[in-house]
Design a protein around this motif. Structure first.
Motif, short mmCIF file in Angstrom:
data_model
loop_
_atom_site.label_atom_id
_atom_site.label_comp_id
_atom_site.label_asym_id
_atom_site.label_seq_id
_atom_site.Cartn_x
_atom_site.Cartn_y
_atom_site.Cartn_z
N GLU A 1 -10.40 -11.90 9.59
CA GLU A 1 -10.25 -13.26 10.09
C GLU A 1 -9.74 -14.22 9.02
OE1 GLU A 1 -10.34 -14.46 13.14
OE2 GLU A 1 -10.58 -12.38 13.78
N ARG A 2 -10.16 -14.03 7.79
CA ARG A 2 -9.69 -14.92 6.73
C ARG A 2 -8.19 -14.71 6.47
NH1 ARG A 2 -14.25 -15.83 2.05
NH2 ARG A 2 -15.72 -16.93 3.37
N CYS A 3 -7.77 -13.46 6.52
CA CYS A 3 -6.34 -13.18 6.33
C CYS A 3 -5.52 -13.75 7.49
CB CYS A 3 -6.12 -11.68 6.22
SG CYS A 3 -6.80 -10.95 4.72
N LEU A 4 -6.02 -13.57 8.71
CA LEU A 4 -5.32 -14.11 9.87
C LEU A 4 -5.21 -15.63 9.80
CD1 LEU A 4 -6.84 -11.90 12.71
CD2 LEU A 4 -4.42 -12.05 12.11
N LYS A 5 -6.26 -16.27 9.32
CA LYS A 5 -6.26 -17.73 9.20
C LYS A 5 -5.16 -18.18 8.23
CE LYS A 5 -9.38 -21.61 8.12
NZ LYS A 5 -8.70 -22.17 6.94
N LEU A 6 -5.07 -17.51 7.08
CA LEU A 6 -4.03 -17.86 6.10
C LEU A 6 -2.63 -17.66 6.68
CD1 LEU A 6 -5.58 -16.25 2.90
CD2 LEU A 6 -5.26 -18.69 3.30
N PHE A 7 -2.45 -16.56 7.42
CA PHE A 7 -1.15 -16.26 8.01
C PHE A 7 -0.78 -17.29 9.07
CE2 PHE A 7 1.34 -13.74 11.20
CZ PHE A 7 2.51 -13.69 10.46
N ARG A 8 -1.73 -17.63 9.93
CA ARG A 8 -1.47 -18.61 10.99
C ARG A 8 -1.16 -19.99 10.44
NH1 ARG A 8 -6.67 -16.29 14.16
NH2 ARG A 8 -5.65 -14.63 15.35
N GLU A 9 -1.73 -20.29 9.27
CA GLU A 9 -1.50 -21.60 8.65
C GLU A 9 -0.22 -21.62 7.83
OE1 GLU A 9 -5.06 -22.20 6.43
OE2 GLU A 9 -6.23 -22.88 8.16
N GLY A 10 0.51 -20.51 7.81
CA GLY A 10 1.76 -20.46 7.06
C GLY A 10 1.58 -20.33 5.56
N LYS A 11 0.40 -19.85 5.15
CA LYS A 11 0.11 -19.74 3.72
C LYS A 11 0.28 -18.32 3.19
CE LYS A 11 -3.32 -23.48 3.87
NZ LYS A 11 -4.75 -23.84 3.67
N ALA A 12 0.76 -17.41 4.05
CA ALA A 12 0.84 -16.01 3.64
C ALA A 12 2.03 -15.32 4.29
CB ALA A 12 -0.45 -15.28 4.00
N VAL A 13 2.53 -14.31 3.59
CA VAL A 13 3.57 -13.43 4.12
C VAL A 13 3.01 -12.01 4.14
CG1 VAL A 13 5.81 -12.38 3.64
CG2 VAL A 13 5.51 -14.84 3.42
N LEU A 14 3.28 -11.28 5.22
CA LEU A 14 2.73 -9.94 5.38
C LEU A 14 3.69 -8.89 4.83
CD1 LEU A 14 1.35 -10.20 9.03
CD2 LEU A 14 0.30 -10.96 6.88
N VAL A 15 3.13 -7.89 4.15
CA VAL A 15 3.94 -6.79 3.62
C VAL A 15 3.20 -5.47 3.83
CG1 VAL A 15 5.01 -8.21 1.82
CG2 VAL A 15 2.92 -6.94 1.31
N CYS A 16 3.96 -4.39 3.90
CA CYS A 16 3.39 -3.04 3.83
C CYS A 16 4.20 -2.30 2.77
CB CYS A 16 3.48 -2.32 5.17
SG CYS A 16 2.89 -0.60 5.06
N PRO A 17 3.67 -2.16 1.57
CA PRO A 17 4.43 -1.53 0.49
C PRO A 17 4.94 -0.14 0.82
CG PRO A 17 2.47 -2.61 -0.38
CD PRO A 17 2.35 -2.64 1.11
N GLU A 18 4.16 0.64 1.55
CA GLU A 18 4.57 2.01 1.84
C GLU A 18 5.74 2.05 2.81
OE1 GLU A 18 0.98 4.26 2.72
OE2 GLU A 18 0.00 3.34 0.98
N GLN A 19 5.74 1.14 3.78
CA GLN A 19 6.91 1.04 4.65
C GLN A 19 8.11 0.50 3.89
OE1 GLN A 19 5.91 -1.26 8.15
NE2 GLN A 19 5.17 0.55 9.25
N LEU A 20 7.88 -0.48 3.02
CA LEU A 20 8.98 -1.02 2.21
C LEU A 20 9.60 0.05 1.31
CD1 LEU A 20 7.48 -4.48 1.16
CD2 LEU A 20 9.47 -4.11 2.62
N GLY A 21 8.79 1.04 0.95
CA GLY A 21 9.29 2.13 0.11
C GLY A 21 10.01 3.21 0.90
N GLY A 22 10.02 3.08 2.23
CA GLY A 22 10.76 4.03 3.05
C GLY A 22 9.93 5.08 3.76
#
Length: 242
Positions: A23-44
Motif C-alpha cells: 500500500e505504501r508503494c502504491l500510494k507513492l506511485f499514485r501520487e506521481g512520486k515513483a516510477v516502476l521498474v523490473c530489472p530482470e525484464q529490463l535485462g531481457g
C-alpha cells in the motif's frame, strides 16, 4: 523521486508471473512520486522465468567473480547486470535518490537473498540491482523495511537494528510520526562468557523466547541467527524446556 519494483504495485513481473501489492508503494506511485521498474525484464528475461539465485555476493558478481544461475543451470549473469544498469540509468535520468525493492530477490533483495542452493535458505546480502544502486548513492529500502510494527520493539542483532533504522528513515521522510523507542537486549553483551553461568543461561533462554514469541522465528537456524547463538546451543536449550 523513488524507483519501485513493479511487482510491488501489482505488475505481474515476478519470476513466477505473479505480483504483490504494498500500500505504501502504491500510494507513492499514485501520487506521481515513483516510477516502476523490473530489472530482470529490463535485462531481457521473460516472465515467467526460471528461479535464479546467486553463487557469490552481489559485490563479487559485479566485479566478475560469480554468477547468477537458474535452477536449470543457465547462466543469466549478463542479463541481471544489464537490467541493473538499465535501472540505474532510469534512476539517474529521473534524479531518483531512493528505491523500494522486493526483498529476497536476486536482483532486488535489500537485506537478504537466497544462498544459491534452491532450498529456500536465506542469507544476509543484497541483490545485484540493489547493490549497484547503493554503490551510486541511492538509498535502498525493501518492502519489508516498510512494515509497521509495535511502537516498542526488541532487536536482537545488528541485522534487525539496521532494518528498523531504514524503516524509520522512510517513515520520517513520508510521515510526521512520533519517535519510536527501541530496546536491544544484546547491545552490551559482546562476550556472555563474562556473565555468571546461571545468568548467562537465563539470558540465552530469554533471547530465544523473544526470537520465537515476539519475532515469530521457528526454525533453528533463524533463531540462531537472531540471537547470535549456535544452532547447537539453541537446540539444547529448547530440548531442556520440553
Amino acid at each position: 523521486m523513488y524507483i519501485i519494483s513493479a511487482c510491488l504495485c501489482g505488475v505481474n513481473c515476478r519470476y513466477n508471473g505473479k505480483s504483490g501489492s504494498n500500500e505504501r508503494c502504491l500510494k507513492l506511485f499514485r501520487e506521481g512520486k515513483a516510477v516502476l521498474v523490473c530489472p530482470e525484464q529490463l535485462g531481457g528475461l521473460p516472465t515467467p522465468r526460471n528461479p535464479v539465485e546467486l553463487d557469490n555476493t552481489a559485490s563479487q558478481i559485479i566485479e566478475g567473480n560469480g554468477k547468477a544461475i537458474s535452477n536449470k543451470g543457465e547462466d543469466v549473469t549478463e542479463k541481471f547486470l544489464n537490467g541493473a544498469y538499465e535501472t540505474l540509468k532510469i534512476a539517474k535520468e529521473l534524479g531518483a535518490t531512493k528505491a523500494i525493492l522486493k526483498e529476497g530477490s536476486p536482483s532486488c533483495g535489500a537485506n537478504f537473498v537466497h544462498d544459491g542452493t534452491f532450498t529456500g535458505n536465506r542469507i544476509n546480502g543484497k541483490g545485484i540491482t540493489a547493490k549497484i544502486l547503493e554503490n551510486e548513492g541511492i538509498t535502498v529500502f525493501s518492502d519489508e523495511d516498510l512494515e509497521i510494527n509495535n511502537s516498542k520493539l526488541v532487536y536482537l542483532n545488528e541485522f534487525d537494528r539496521e532494518k528498523a533504522k531504514k524503516r524509520r528513515l522512510f517513515e520520517l521522510e513520508e510521515e510526521d510520526d512520533e519517535e519510536e523507542e527501541y530496546f536491544d537486549l544484546t547491545e552490551n553483551l559482546t562476550d556472555m562468557s563474562e556473565l555468571p553461568p546461571k545468568v548467562e543461561e537465563n539470558v540465552k533462554k530469554l533471547m530465544i523466547s523473544l526470537a520465537r514469541d515476539l519475532m515469530g522465528f521457528e526454525e533453528l537456524d533463524e533463531i540462531a541467527e537472531a540471537t547470535g547463538l549456535s544452532i547447537e546451543e539453541v537446540e539444547e536449550i529448547l530440548n531442556e524446556e520440553e
